[in-house]
Design an enzyme around this catalytic site. Sequence first.
Site, PDB file in Angstrom:
ATOM      1  N   ARG A 181      34.411 103.775 -15.401  1.00  0.00           N
ATOM      2  CA  ARG A 181      33.875 102.919 -14.355  1.00  0.00           C
ATOM      3  C   ARG A 181      34.784 101.563 -14.466  1.00  0.00           C
ATOM      4  O   ARG A 181      33.622 100.632 -13.723  1.00  0.00           O
ATOM      5  CB  ARG A 181      32.505 103.301 -13.548  1.00  0.00           C
ATOM      6  CG  ARG A 181      32.329 104.879 -13.560  1.00  0.00           C
ATOM      7  CD  ARG A 181      32.610 105.133 -12.671  1.00  0.00           C
ATOM      8  NE  ARG A 181      32.720 106.545 -12.334  1.00  0.00           N
ATOM      9  CZ  ARG A 181      33.500 107.489 -13.226  1.00  0.00           C
ATOM     10  NH1 ARG A 181      34.372 107.507 -13.841  1.00  0.00           N
ATOM     11  NH2 ARG A 181      33.033 109.121 -12.675  1.00  0.00           N
ATOM     12  N   SER A 229      28.095 108.287  -6.639  1.00  0.00           N
ATOM     13  CA  SER A 229      26.979 108.191  -7.102  1.00  0.00           C
ATOM     14  C   SER A 229      26.690 106.693  -7.416  1.00  0.00           C
ATOM     15  O   SER A 229      27.771 105.400  -7.204  1.00  0.00           O
ATOM     16  CB  SER A 229      27.951 107.852  -8.765  1.00  0.00           C
ATOM     17  OG  SER A 229      28.163 109.821  -8.783  1.00  0.00           O
ATOM     18  N   GLU A 299      27.100 101.294 -10.424  1.00  0.00           N
ATOM     19  CA  GLU A 299      28.303 101.546 -10.341  1.00  0.00           C
ATOM     20  C   GLU A 299      29.064 101.446  -8.730  1.00  0.00           C
ATOM     21  O   GLU A 299      29.498 100.699  -8.600  1.00  0.00           O
ATOM     22  CB  GLU A 299      28.877 103.426 -10.147  1.00  0.00           C
ATOM     23  CG  GLU A 299      30.299 103.776 -10.251  1.00  0.00           C
ATOM     24  CD  GLU A 299      29.959 105.318 -10.350  1.00  0.00           C
ATOM     25  OE1 GLU A 299      29.612 105.914 -11.494  1.00  0.00           O
ATOM     26  OE2 GLU A 299      31.248 105.840  -9.400  1.00  0.00           O
TER      27      GLU A 299
END
Length: 306
Positions: A181, A229, A299
């Site tokens: 990520r 998320s 994230e």
Amino acid sequence: MAEGLARTIDQLRAGGFFVLEQAPFGARTTYRVGGAAAAGVEVASVEELERLRDILSQGVANIPLFVLGRGSNVLVADGGFPGLLITLGAGFSWLQTHDSQVELGGASPLPVMARRIAKLGLDGFTWAVGVPGSVGGAVRMNAGGHGHVLAETLQSALLVDLTADAPPTWHSTAALELEYRSSAVGASQVVIAARFAFEAGDPHELAGQLSDIVAWRRAHQPGGQNAGSVFVNPERSPAAVLIEESGLKGYRYRSAAVSAKHANFIQADPQGSADDVFHLMQVVREQVERRTGIELRSEVRLVGFS
């Protein structure tokens, strides 16, 4: 408005750009909450993007820049963003093929491209059908899902740095430093296109995979106003498990709530507050660290928060 930004707007308008002051920003994210950007400009083509780079790279002013894709994985503070918001128009959405190699434009929507690539009988991109982002954002975040990440099939990406007097350049995956990520793509860099190499696959089987992924996401993830998320999964345990075991599944703070369906999602109410979402993220992070000793990492790209 800061003096430097005002000068930049004047330069852009003199260069023929339409610049919108107090441009919608939070409203363009999948959270659909948060404030405006001090100014915003949309570029329609690579040629326009290069003209924008020519102006910004001449040192008009050192101003904050934000390149927005389809608004997933971004949370903008209610107070907004004091810089220039840059978005790519439809001229940056394309798919070109050469045997098993595919080139996608930076603004191409991932779900649409996942379906088109599967229909071509190319395997390796079905995971993207459930990710509501753009190809450019996916490169920046090394997006992924269902056990796969972009880096598995990405070969290179074409970037332009809006603060450097240099032409667009193809970067290898090694140069992009793709990690979980994250990547080396900076705030002033725009992903114009990305090239992939896929394996041959059966279009009917791939269509089945797409249906399975969509069905799984509907069954296990909430809809509505969220950014997917919220926290990166730590090595020891999925973030959702840590949050649920900390007793926070369904926990609400004013206009924001931890999803009762998936604990690593935070939902914003319609007409809600981005600051409430941000506060709830801090509550979750502190509670999980207090209970487990694990520090959760966001994230979501946080814009305008101190």
